[in-house]
Write a protein that holds these residues in place. Structure first.
Motif, PDB file in Angstrom:
ATOM      1  N   PRO A  68       0.813  -1.224   0.000  1.00 17.72           N
ATOM      2  CA  PRO A  68       0.000   0.000   0.000  1.00 17.72           C
ATOM      3  C   PRO A  68       0.843   1.270   0.000  1.00 17.72           C
ATOM      4  CG  PRO A  68      -0.114  -1.113   2.138  1.00 17.72           C
ATOM      5  CD  PRO A  68       0.660  -2.014   1.227  1.00 17.72           C
ATOM      6  N   ALA A  69       2.134   1.133   0.250  1.00 18.98           N
ATOM      7  CA  ALA A  69       3.017   2.302   0.236  1.00 18.98           C
ATOM      8  C   ALA A  69       3.609   2.552  -1.158  1.00 18.98           C
ATOM      9  CB  ALA A  69       4.151   2.127   1.256  1.00 18.98           C
ATOM     10  N   ARG A  70       3.067   1.867  -2.169  1.00 20.39           N
ATOM     11  CA  ARG A  70       3.546   2.087  -3.538  1.00 20.39           C
ATOM     12  C   ARG A  70       2.382   2.174  -4.502  1.00 20.39           C
ATOM     13  NH1 ARG A  70       8.845  -1.490  -4.689  1.00 20.39           N
ATOM     14  NH2 ARG A  70       9.488  -1.710  -2.536  1.00 20.39           N
ATOM     15  N   ALA A  71       2.593   2.919  -5.572  1.00 17.35           N
ATOM     16  CA  ALA A  71       1.692   2.896  -6.729  1.00 17.35           C
ATOM     17  C   ALA A  71       2.595   2.891  -7.952  1.00 17.35           C
ATOM     18  CB  ALA A  71       0.783   4.114  -6.732  1.00 17.35           C
ATOM     19  N   GLY A  72       2.241   2.111  -8.955  1.00 13.41           N
ATOM     20  CA  GLY A  72       3.115   2.028 -10.128  1.00 13.41           C
ATOM     21  C   GLY A  72       2.313   2.060 -11.408  1.00 13.41           C
ATOM     22  N   PHE A  86       7.940   3.918 -17.458  1.00 13.92           N
ATOM     23  CA  PHE A  86       7.184   3.607 -16.236  1.00 13.92           C
ATOM     24  C   PHE A  86       7.438   4.713 -15.222  1.00 13.92           C
ATOM     25  CE2 PHE A  86      10.977   2.378 -13.931  1.00 13.92           C
ATOM     26  CZ  PHE A  86      11.833   2.043 -14.969  1.00 13.92           C
ATOM     27  N   ILE A  87       6.464   4.914 -14.362  1.00 15.25           N
ATOM     28  CA  ILE A  87       6.603   5.896 -13.275  1.00 15.25           C
ATOM     29  C   ILE A  87       6.007   5.268 -12.023  1.00 15.25           C
ATOM     30  CG2 ILE A  87       6.068   8.220 -12.441  1.00 15.25           C
ATOM     31  CD1 ILE A  87       5.673   9.107 -15.348  1.00 15.25           C
ATOM     32  N   ASN A  88       6.781   5.203 -10.963  1.00 14.39           N
ATOM     33  CA  ASN A  88       6.319   4.643  -9.695  1.00 14.39           C
ATOM     34  C   ASN A  88       6.288   5.730  -8.626  1.00 14.39           C
ATOM     35  OD1 ASN A  88       6.421   2.115 -10.940  1.00 14.39           O
ATOM     36  ND2 ASN A  88       8.534   1.778 -10.284  1.00 14.39           N
ATOM     37  N   ILE A  89       5.349   5.578  -7.704  1.00 16.34           N
ATOM     38  CA  ILE A  89       5.349   6.398  -6.494  1.00 16.34           C
ATOM     39  C   ILE A  89       5.693   5.449  -5.348  1.00 16.34           C
ATOM     40  CG2 ILE A  89       4.085   8.018  -5.041  1.00 16.34           C
ATOM     41  CD1 ILE A  89       2.110   8.445  -7.356  1.00 16.34           C
ATOM     42  N   ASN A  90       6.839   5.652  -4.725  1.00 15.54           N
ATOM     43  CA  ASN A  90       7.348   4.785  -3.659  1.00 15.54           C
ATOM     44  C   ASN A  90       7.265   5.483  -2.306  1.00 15.54           C
ATOM     45  OD1 ASN A  90       8.302   2.717  -5.531  1.00 15.54           O
ATOM     46  ND2 ASN A  90       9.872   4.216  -6.106  1.00 15.54           N
ATOM     47  N   ASN A  91       7.444   4.689  -1.260  1.00 20.86           N
ATOM     48  CA  ASN A  91       7.547   5.244   0.106  1.00 20.86           C
ATOM     49  C   ASN A  91       6.387   6.165   0.432  1.00 20.86           C
ATOM     50  OD1 ASN A  91      10.009   3.921   0.221  1.00 20.86           O
ATOM     51  ND2 ASN A  91      11.172   5.728  -0.382  1.00 20.86           N
ATOM     52  N   ILE A  92       5.187   5.745   0.098  1.00 22.60           N
ATOM     53  CA  ILE A  92       4.023   6.583   0.401  1.00 22.60           C
ATOM     54  C   ILE A  92       3.784   6.570   1.914  1.00 22.60           C
ATOM     55  CG2 ILE A  92       1.524   6.822   0.139  1.00 22.60           C
ATOM     56  CD1 ILE A  92       1.835   5.657  -2.717  1.00 22.60           C
ATOM     57  N   PRO A 130      -7.042  10.771  -7.063  1.00 27.60           N
ATOM     58  CA  PRO A 130      -7.510   9.525  -6.434  1.00 27.60           C
ATOM     59  C   PRO A 130      -6.638   9.022  -5.290  1.00 27.60           C
ATOM     60  CG  PRO A 130      -7.595   9.357  -8.832  1.00 27.60           C
ATOM     61  CD  PRO A 130      -6.955  10.675  -8.532  1.00 27.60           C
ATOM     62  N   LEU A 131      -5.324   9.196  -5.352  1.00 28.05           N
ATOM     63  CA  LEU A 131      -4.467   8.678  -4.275  1.00 28.05           C
ATOM     64  C   LEU A 131      -4.489   9.561  -3.032  1.00 28.05           C
ATOM     65  CD1 LEU A 131      -1.272   7.396  -6.192  1.00 28.05           C
ATOM     66  CD2 LEU A 131      -3.251   6.085  -5.393  1.00 28.05           C
ATOM     67  N   GLY A 132      -4.950  10.775  -3.157  1.00 19.90           N
ATOM     68  CA  GLY A 132      -5.121  11.648  -1.996  1.00 19.90           C
ATOM     69  C   GLY A 132      -3.826  12.146  -1.380  1.00 19.90           C
TER      70      GLY A 132
END
Ligand SMILES: CC(C)(COP(=O)(O)OP(=O)(O)OC[C@H]1O[C@@H](n2cnc3c(N)ncnc32)[C@H](O)[C@@H]1OP(=O)(O)O)[C@@H](O)C(=O)NCCC(=O)NCCS
Length: 197
Positions: A68-72, A86-92, A130-132
Motif C-alpha cells: 500500500p506504500a507504492r503505486a506504479g 514507467f513511473i512509480n510512487i514509492n515510500n508513500i 484519487p491517491l489523496g
C-alpha cells in the motif's frame, strides 16, 4: 519505434493524455517490459536498474501491486500501445505527511519525445486526485540532467541537497531534493504536455 496497429488498449487506462496513457503493471507485461529494459541499459545506467528478466519483473510488479506504500504505472503510447516507460510512487506515507517519492524511466525510442513529461503530468493528477497525496518528491543525482529537466518541466521546485542520500549501485550517492505539493500542481498538466509531435 516500429508501429504496431492501433487496436483497443490491452488494459483499461488508469488515466489518458493526448499521446500516452497509464496502465497498471500486469504479469503478462513481463516479456515486453524486460526486453525494453534490456534495450535501454545504456540510457538507464548509472541512474536506474529496472528488472531485466521476467522472473525479476514478477517480483517487482508483485511488490508494487501488494504494497500500500507504492503505486506504479506503465506509460503506454496511444498509437500502438507499446510501453514507453514507467513511473512509480514509492515510500508513500499517509497521516499528516501524505507524501510519496517518484521513480521513473523511459525506454529507448520513446525517450526525448515529451512522452514522459505528459505521463508525469498524468501521474501527478493521480497522486493529488484519487491517491489523496499532498506532496511528491523526486530525489535526483546532480549529474542526471534529463531527470532534473523532467521534474522542472512538471513544476517541481528544488528544495535542497542531501549528501550520501541513497544507496545506488553500491555507493551512497548525493541527491538534489525536488518536490511538488498539491498547491503548486498545474491542473491537467499531463493533458497539456507535449507539443503535438
Ligand atoms: C529521466 C527520463 C525518464 C526523462 O525522460 P525524457 O524522455 O527525457 O522526458 P520527455 O519525454 O519529457 O522528453 C523531453 C525531451 O523531449 C523533447 N520533446 C520532443 N518532442 C516533444 C513534445 N512533443 N513535447 C514535449 N517535449 C518534446 C523535449 O524538448 C525534451 O528534450 P530537451 O530536454 O532536449 O529539450 C529519461 O531520460 C530516463 O529514462 N533516464 C534514465 C533513468 C533515470 O534517470 N531515471 C530517473 C532517476 S532519478
Amino acid at each position: 519505434m516500429p508501429g504496431r496497429p492501433a487496436g483497443p488498449p490491452p488494459v483499461a487506462p488508469v488515466a489518458e493524455g493526448p499521446r500516452t496513457y497509464l496502465s497498471p503493471y500486469r504479469p503478462e507485461d513481463a516479456e515486453e517490459f524486460t526486453a525494453r529494459a534490456r534495450e535501454s541499459r545504456g540510457l538507464h545506467r548509472p541512474w536506474l536498474f529496472p528488472p531485466q528478466e521476467p522472473v525479476a519483473y514478477a517480483g517487482y510488479a508483485g511488490r508494487i501491486a501488494e504494497d500500500p506504500a507504492r503505486a506504479g504505472y506503465l506509460v503506454r503510447i496511444r498509437a500502438d500501445h507499446r510501453i514507453a516507460g514507467f513511473i512509480n510512487i514509492n515510500n508513500i506515507v499517509r497521516g499528516a505527511f501524505l507524501c510519496g517519492a517518484l521513480g521513473y524511466g523511459a525506454f529507448v525510442g520513446a525517450a526525448g519525445r515529451g512522452l514522459m513529461s505528459e505521463a508525469l503530468g498524468l501521474v501527478v493528477g493521480e497522486a493529488f486526485g484519487p491517491l489523496g497525496l499532498h506532496r511528491l518528491e523526486a530525489n535526483i543525482q546532480p549529474g542526471n540532467a534529463a531527470s532534473i529537466a523532467l521534474v522542472r518541466r512538471a513544476g517541481f521546485r528544488l528544495e535542497g541537497y542531501s549528501p550520501a542520500f541513497l544507496l545506488i549501485d553500491g555507493a551512497w550517492r548525493d541527491h538534489e531534493r525536488w518536490a511538488l505539493t498539491a498547491e503548486g500542481a498545474v491542473p491537467d498538466a499531463g493533458r497539456g504536455a507535449g507539443r503535438g509531435a
